[in-house]
Motif scaffolding. Structure first.
Motif, PDB file in Angstrom:
ATOM      1  N   ARG A   1      56.569  16.033   1.361  1.00  0.00           N
ATOM      2  CA  ARG A   1      57.247  16.235   2.645  1.00  0.00           C
ATOM      3  C   ARG A   1      56.263  16.377   3.817  1.00  0.00           C
ATOM      4  O   ARG A   1      56.416  15.749   4.833  1.00  0.00           O
ATOM      5  CB  ARG A   1      58.134  17.468   2.546  1.00  0.00           C
ATOM      6  N   LYS A   2      55.285  17.222   3.657  1.00  0.00           N
ATOM      7  CA  LYS A   2      54.395  17.476   4.798  1.00  0.00           C
ATOM      8  C   LYS A   2      53.062  16.759   4.661  1.00  0.00           C
ATOM      9  O   LYS A   2      52.112  17.086   5.355  1.00  0.00           O
ATOM     10  CB  LYS A   2      54.140  18.983   4.903  1.00  0.00           C
ATOM     11  N   SER A   3      52.993  15.789   3.760  1.00  0.00           N
ATOM     12  CA  SER A   3      51.701  15.136   3.543  1.00  0.00           C
ATOM     13  C   SER A   3      51.418  14.134   4.658  1.00  0.00           C
ATOM     14  O   SER A   3      52.325  13.613   5.297  1.00  0.00           O
ATOM     15  CB  SER A   3      51.681  14.450   2.185  1.00  0.00           C
ATOM     16  N   LYS A   4      50.116  13.862   4.852  1.00  0.00           N
ATOM     17  CA  LYS A   4      49.679  12.947   5.901  1.00  0.00           C
ATOM     18  C   LYS A   4      49.323  11.604   5.262  1.00  0.00           C
ATOM     19  O   LYS A   4      48.939  11.550   4.092  1.00  0.00           O
ATOM     20  CB  LYS A   4      48.463  13.537   6.610  1.00  0.00           C
TER      21      LYS A   4
ATOM     22  N   LYS B   1      45.424  18.526   7.400  1.00  0.00           N
ATOM     23  CA  LYS B   1      46.176  19.465   6.582  1.00  0.00           C
ATOM     24  C   LYS B   1      47.269  18.687   5.866  1.00  0.00           C
ATOM     25  O   LYS B   1      48.119  18.061   6.516  1.00  0.00           O
ATOM     26  CB  LYS B   1      46.785  20.540   7.473  1.00  0.00           C
ATOM     27  N   GLY B   2      47.201  18.706   4.559  1.00  0.00           N
ATOM     28  CA  GLY B   2      48.249  18.038   3.795  1.00  0.00           C
ATOM     29  C   GLY B   2      47.971  16.595   3.471  1.00  0.00           C
ATOM     30  O   GLY B   2      48.849  15.901   2.981  1.00  0.00           O
TER      31      GLY B   2
ATOM     32  N   PRO C   1      50.512  20.728   0.392  1.00  0.00           N
ATOM     33  CA  PRO C   1      51.752  20.674   1.171  1.00  0.00           C
ATOM     34  C   PRO C   1      52.991  20.785   0.286  1.00  0.00           C
ATOM     35  O   PRO C   1      54.063  21.116   0.780  1.00  0.00           O
ATOM     36  CB  PRO C   1      51.678  19.314   1.860  1.00  0.00           C
ATOM     37  N   HIS C   2      52.806  20.529  -0.997  1.00  0.00           N
ATOM     38  CA  HIS C   2      53.947  20.647  -1.917  1.00  0.00           C
ATOM     39  C   HIS C   2      53.969  22.041  -2.542  1.00  0.00           C
ATOM     40  O   HIS C   2      54.629  22.258  -3.541  1.00  0.00           O
ATOM     41  CB  HIS C   2      53.885  19.569  -2.987  1.00  0.00           C
TER      42      HIS C   2
ATOM     43  N   VAL D   1      48.432  15.898  -4.445  1.00  0.00           N
ATOM     44  CA  VAL D   1      49.649  15.905  -3.631  1.00  0.00           C
ATOM     45  C   VAL D   1      50.452  14.670  -3.999  1.00  0.00           C
ATOM     46  O   VAL D   1      49.925  13.565  -3.945  1.00  0.00           O
ATOM     47  CB  VAL D   1      49.288  15.884  -2.134  1.00  0.00           C
TER      48      VAL D   1
END
Lengths: 419, 318
Positions: B173-176, B137-138, B63-64, B168
């Motif tokens: 930003r978009k990580s879970k 995802k992420g 995601p990065h 990650v």
């Protein structure tokens, strides 16, 4: 650099004894030059020098041994510079020294360092071809320096002890307890290899979970947490479908195999079953006969008992006659079977049963001598020969014209009374 | 207005500090610097579909990451530095395809190195592998490294770079927020094998021996955490990297490591061709020898053998 190495090795078998030496020397000198400029420039340089090489080779043929001594000089100077520059504190200088250092290591694998003069040129060529004259660089100091520059975690253990321990969730890296390669018996064995990789990852996952739980970082995804996944639902559906397909195919093939096997052994099974049935039947028959004999022997004491025995015997005989088909032979030989059934009788009548059928209707001595159908009276009255039936039927059409029609019954009686 | 300017200035300064931190060695005064990574993922021209799919898979996992269009040049790689700066990335993952079949992957820490060049083999993308695993995802992966990674300096550098690229960063930003996959990096046969597994927690099965004991110990420590066992299911992709060289700078600078065990695929192919050609050459030689032998006997062009000693039947009984 890799490019250069490949080129040189490819050339090695072609070059003769002297030029071989020269190219190696050149390699060394070039290396020294090339340490500073970036690689892109490097490659161009190499290409240029490759083209030069041929001309230099020719000139080197005359020089021969001199080159060799020069080469050693260069090696010496390398080590000198190493010592000198080690003392310097300047970073730039240090880097150069490090690269020199690596050259010192390279000399270990140099072919020139070996005593090759005693060998034939051919042998030497072979040796050059088999030994990869490949420069290796493993500048450990520079590697560690760059590692220190980029590392997220402090490298020295002292430092980390002083400051608070770094949480695992910060970096999420784990190093396995044992090298994975030792768990792989053969690199070509896919199953074993993948298992080793999986075990390594599993160990890490277990350790990471406990570490993360300790730090209070959420680990397990709750079942009601829905979000985009790495692989789309479509793909997963496909995967599932594929799995189902594979499973059904497997099942079908297993079924087919079973069927094939059954077919193969089916005949044998059938024969065996028949034999078994026959055996059973024989056994029961024997038992019954035994029983019969026993009754006969033991039951002759009184008359009443005998009668009972007879009745019993009849029952048994009937039973035998009904049940045993293989026993039919015995029954036929005894001649105790009744007349054929109605249908058979009819058929026998119609088509005949046994004996000669040809000329069955043609006349012979017997038939012509048979006067049973002849009646003199009838002959006198006129009309056809034969029995009354025939006369009657003939009379309907061909009665003599003179005869009167028959009178009624009463009149005939009265006539008879007058006579 | 002044307040806005002040806050902006502060943040920009902080950003600069981060970058500077990267440049400097050692830890900053606060102990641990912020793990701030952004990866520029791009390929050269001439990649095959498989290379492209692998790149897409990796980009989906990071995601990065920042995927960019194909880079035009294969020789002027230093231009990637500027490109990375443009996108605010401090890592570059560059897929260089050669001859439409060989894939080289460059991993570079952008402002000032190091750069590692790998040769990628045995590529299998997520799609073609048909594994059952799947993950968010992420989500942040656990990075599992082989113990061998700690033995050699060059492997340590590779480990560090992988940590930056594939790990990650916390709070990306978009990580879970959950952790459901683990990436395995193993060294075998001088190559680095990379696998990606889903972590599936399943009800525990009794009687697993030592593993169980360990688990129980952990359970005592961690409370209710270990009611379930962990099973791994592979997700993909799979690939194998062979390190070739390392440079000190970002796409430049002196070479600080070179793998002598690496043999270029071109070389391998040429050897193959040569071995095949040798058969043909041998046959050719044989036919030539045959011809020469025949010529010596005077049998050229289907002529009948003539005995020159005068004892030939045709001459004797002519």
């Amino acid at each position: 650099m890799a490019k250069k190495g490949a080129k040189l090795t490819a050339k090695a078998p072609i070059a003769n004894k002297q030029s071989n030496r020269v190219t190696d020397k050149k390699q060394k000198v070039d290396k020294r030059k090339s340490n500073d400029p970036p690689v892109e420039a490097d490659e161009e340089e190499w290409e240029d020098e490759d083209s030069e090489e041929d001309s230099e080779d020719e000139s080197a043929d005359e020089e021969g041994g001199v080159d060799f001594s020069k080469l050693e000089d260069i090696n010496d100077s390398d080590s000198d510079s190493e010592i000198n520059s080690d003392d310097d504190e300047d970073e730039q200088e240090e880097e150069e020294a490090e690269s020199d250092d690596s050259e010192g290591e390279e000399s270990e694998i140099d072919v020139d360092g070996l005593d090759l003069d005693g060998l034939d040129p051919e042998e030497k060529e072979e040796l050059a071809a088999t030994t990869r004259v490949r420069q290796t660089i493993n500048n450990k100091d520079a590697l560690l320096a760059s590692l220190k520059r980029i590392s997220l975690l402090p490298l020295d253990s002292n430092n980390s002890k002083k400051s608070a321990p770094i949480p695992f969730s910060y970096h999420m890296t784990l190093v396995s307890s044992a090298p994975t390669e030792s768990a792989i018996p053969s690199i070509d064995d896919d199953l074993e290899r993948e298992l080793a990789f999986l075990n390594q990852a599993r160990e890490a996952a277990l350790r990471a979970r406990s570490l993360l739980k300790k730090e209070g970082v959420p680990f397990t995804r709750p079942t009601d947490y829905f979000a985009e996944t790495l692989r789309s639902d479509e793909t997963m559906q496909q995967v599932k479908q594929k799995m189902i397909e594979v499973a059904t195919a497997k099942k079908a093939s297993a079924e087919a195999r079973k069927q094939r096997d059954l077919k193969k052994f089916g005949k044998q099974v059938q024969v065996q079953k028949q034999q078994e049935r026959a055996k059973e039947k024989r056994a029961t028959l024997e038992k019954i006969n035994d029983l019969k004999r026993k009754r006969k022997d033991g039951g002759s004491a009184s008359l009443g008992a005998r009668e009972a025995d007879d009745m019993f015997d009849v029952a048994v005989d009937n039973e035998l006659g009904n049940t045993t088909k293989p026993g039919g032979k015995r029954g036929r030989s005894a001649g105790d079977h009744g007349p054929p059934n109605a249908k058979r009788q009819k058929k026998n009548e119609k088509y005949g049963f046994g004996g000669k059928k040809k000329f069955g209707k043609s006349g012979d001595a017997m038939s012509s001598g048979d006067m049973s159908g002849f009646n003199a009276k009838r002959m006198k009255h006129g009309g056809g020969a034969g029995d009354g039936k025939k006369a009657f039927s003939a009379g309907a059409g061909g009665k003599p014209k003179g005869s009167k029609p028959r009178v009624g019954k009463d009149r005939r009686k009265a006539q008879a009374g007058r006579r | 207005m002044a307040a806005v300017y002040k806050s902006l200035a502060k943040t920009s300064k902080a950003d600069k500090m981060d970058i500077d931190d990267d440049a400097k060695n050692g830890s900053s005064s606060s102990g641990v610097r912020k793990n701030k990574q952004r990866v520029l993922i791009l390929s050269s021209r001439g990649v095959t579909y498989r290379h492209r799919h692998l790149l897409n898979d990796l980009a989906a996992m990071l995601p990065h990451g920042r995927k960019d269009v194909k880079f035009d040049s294969k020789s002027k790689l230093y231009q990637l530095n500027e490109l990375a700066e443009l996108y605010n990335c401090n890592n570059v993952m560059f897929f260089e395809a050669r001859k439409g079949k060989d894939l080289y992957i460059w991993f570079s820490k952008v402002p000032n190195g190091p750069t590692i060049k790998f040769h990628a083999q045995n590529l299998h993308t997520m799609e073609e592998l048909h594994f059952q695993g799947n993950c968010l995802k992420g989500s942040r992966p656990i990075l599992s490294f082989d113990a061998t990674f700690e033995t050699e300096p060059h492997l340590r550098v590779i480990k560090e770079v992988f940590t930056h690229m594939f790990g990650v960063p916390e709070g990306a930003r978009k990580s879970k927020p959950f952790i459901d996959h683990v990436m395995g990096f193993s060294v075998a046969d001088g190559k680095i094998w990379i696998r990606n597994y889903e972590i599936r927690e399943v009800a525990k099965v009794k009687g697993e021996g030592e593993e169980d004991e360990e688990e129980n110990k952990k359970a005592k420590k961690g409370g209710d955490s270990n009611q379930t066992d962990i099973s791994l299911i592979e997700i993909g992709p799979r690939f194998v990297l062979t390190p070739i060289i390392m440079q000190e700078g970002a796409f430049g600078g002196p070479i600080i490591y070179e793998n002598k065990r690496f043999i270029s695929p071109n070389h391998v192919r040429s050897e193959l061709r040569r071995s095949k050609a040798s058969k043909h050459v041998a046959r050719q030689e044989q036919t030539r020898d045959n011809l020469a032998r025949k010529r010596k006997l005077g049998l050229e062009n289907g002529e009948v053998f003539k005995d020159k000693s005068g004892l030939d039947t045709r001459e004797l009984f002519a």
